[in-house]
Design an enzyme around this catalytic site. Sequence first.
Site, PDB file in Angstrom:
ATOM      1  N   GLY A  48       0.845  -1.179   0.000  1.00 42.98           N
ATOM      2  CA  GLY A  48       0.000   0.000   0.000  1.00 42.98           C
ATOM      3  C   GLY A  48       0.883   1.233   0.000  1.00 42.98           C
ATOM      4  O   GLY A  48       1.752   1.383   0.877  1.00 42.98           O
ATOM      5  N   ARG A  90      10.734  -0.878  -4.134  1.00 44.88           N
ATOM      6  CA  ARG A  90       9.640  -0.978  -5.105  1.00 44.88           C
ATOM      7  C   ARG A  90       9.611   0.306  -5.920  1.00 44.88           C
ATOM      8  O   ARG A  90       9.700   1.394  -5.344  1.00 44.88           O
ATOM      9  CB  ARG A  90       8.298  -1.240  -4.426  1.00 44.88           C
ATOM     10  CG  ARG A  90       8.233  -2.563  -3.669  1.00 44.88           C
ATOM     11  CD  ARG A  90       6.818  -2.941  -3.278  1.00 44.88           C
ATOM     12  NE  ARG A  90       6.026  -3.323  -4.444  1.00 44.88           N
ATOM     13  CZ  ARG A  90       4.715  -3.584  -4.380  1.00 44.88           C
ATOM     14  NH1 ARG A  90       4.080  -3.470  -3.220  1.00 44.88           N
ATOM     15  NH2 ARG A  90       4.046  -3.937  -5.469  1.00 44.88           N
ATOM     16  N   ASP A 240      -1.135   4.305  -6.559  1.00 46.61           N
ATOM     17  CA  ASP A 240       0.265   4.205  -6.167  1.00 46.61           C
ATOM     18  C   ASP A 240       1.079   5.377  -6.695  1.00 46.61           C
ATOM     19  O   ASP A 240       2.096   5.730  -6.117  1.00 46.61           O
ATOM     20  CB  ASP A 240       0.857   2.882  -6.651  1.00 46.61           C
ATOM     21  CG  ASP A 240       0.406   1.720  -5.786  1.00 46.61           C
ATOM     22  OD1 ASP A 240       1.195   1.300  -4.921  1.00 46.61           O
ATOM     23  OD2 ASP A 240      -0.734   1.258  -5.939  1.00 46.61           O
ATOM     24  N   ASN A 250      -2.252   2.221 -10.567  1.00 48.91           N
ATOM     25  CA  ASN A 250      -2.828   1.504  -9.434  1.00 48.91           C
ATOM     26  C   ASN A 250      -2.772   0.007  -9.730  1.00 48.91           C
ATOM     27  O   ASN A 250      -2.321  -0.418 -10.795  1.00 48.91           O
ATOM     28  CB  ASN A 250      -4.268   1.966  -9.173  1.00 48.91           C
ATOM     29  CG  ASN A 250      -4.798   1.450  -7.842  1.00 48.91           C
ATOM     30  OD1 ASN A 250      -4.127   1.591  -6.809  1.00 48.91           O
ATOM     31  ND2 ASN A 250      -5.970   0.858  -7.837  1.00 48.91           N
TER      32      ASN A 250
END
Length: 347
Positions: A48, A90, A240, A250
């Site tokens: 998230g 990430r 995101d 996303n």
Amino acid sequence: MVSVKPLKFEDDELLLLDQRKLPGKEEYFTCKTYQDVHFAIKEMVCRGAPLIGAVGAYGVALACREFINESQEKFQQETKRAISELSSARPTAVNLFWALNKMNKLLGQVMEENTAPEDIYPIILNEAHKISDQELQRNYRIAEFGDQVISNGDKILTHCNTGALATTGYGTALGVIRQAHYNHKDIFVYVDETRPRLQGAKLTAWELKQEQLPFALIPDSSAAVLIKNGDIDVIFVGADRIASNGDTANKIGTFMLSILAKKYKVPFYVVAPVSTIDFQAKNGDDITIEERSSKEVTEIDGVRVAPTDIQVYNPAFDITPAENITGIITEKGIIGPNNREIMTIQE
């Protein structure tokens, strides 16, 4: 009120609710070093965009603690390396880079003042606490704005997990839904299972069940039937990374939902804090899309479900074009998915 605690900081250790093990087990993963934090983000112990931003900030604090006994020069070198490593965990969620940049800027300021390493750690740790706490407050404000577009009796579709587990304790898109429930609106939620990692099935369903909020879990492939039949009144998704023109990265599958929503004239809202907006990205083409392991597609809980020696394409995210989005719900209000309105809320 929500009781889910996705992260805790106790005795100089970061404790993360291990989301890989939900809903079966509620266990906390202990991070003692920034390397532990890097692992936790990369391997999705936590996930998230808003949450990994806060977790990344705590990773910087742990790096400061790890090198607390080094000389100022060595301390500066090692913390800089730690921030670089954390940023590689990430590539898509901009909140991680936002938080790390914030921590790096503060580190630079205190280093310029010749502050001793042992005095820097509490300063940096306090900043991580602030980022985490402020994220929660943003969630509350987002939820208040988002609740305004939910009517009594609405049937809502959501994708992936955007609740307390994706933030520091309340939620973005799921936080909006939660707020409507707390305000005693009669709503029903359809939850996409969200393949391949099943965040909808494993995480969102778990949160909604805890809240005793009426919902149904659906296969991703059944969303089109529900939308076509008029069984969905509004769709809420997280983000995101949002480009300055409104294009939104996303969880994979979001783009598909937006196409359906546009065709059948269902309102489609992106819900995210301002920290998720990448004001430097002109459009979705500027957003890096993470590709993850083929095992996420070919295996379920470690059991092979596909033939061996096959090719797999497994992007973690897709880009929803701005023209498919009704509005972006932020802590500063609901804005249109366009450069003019987005740039007015730049922090």
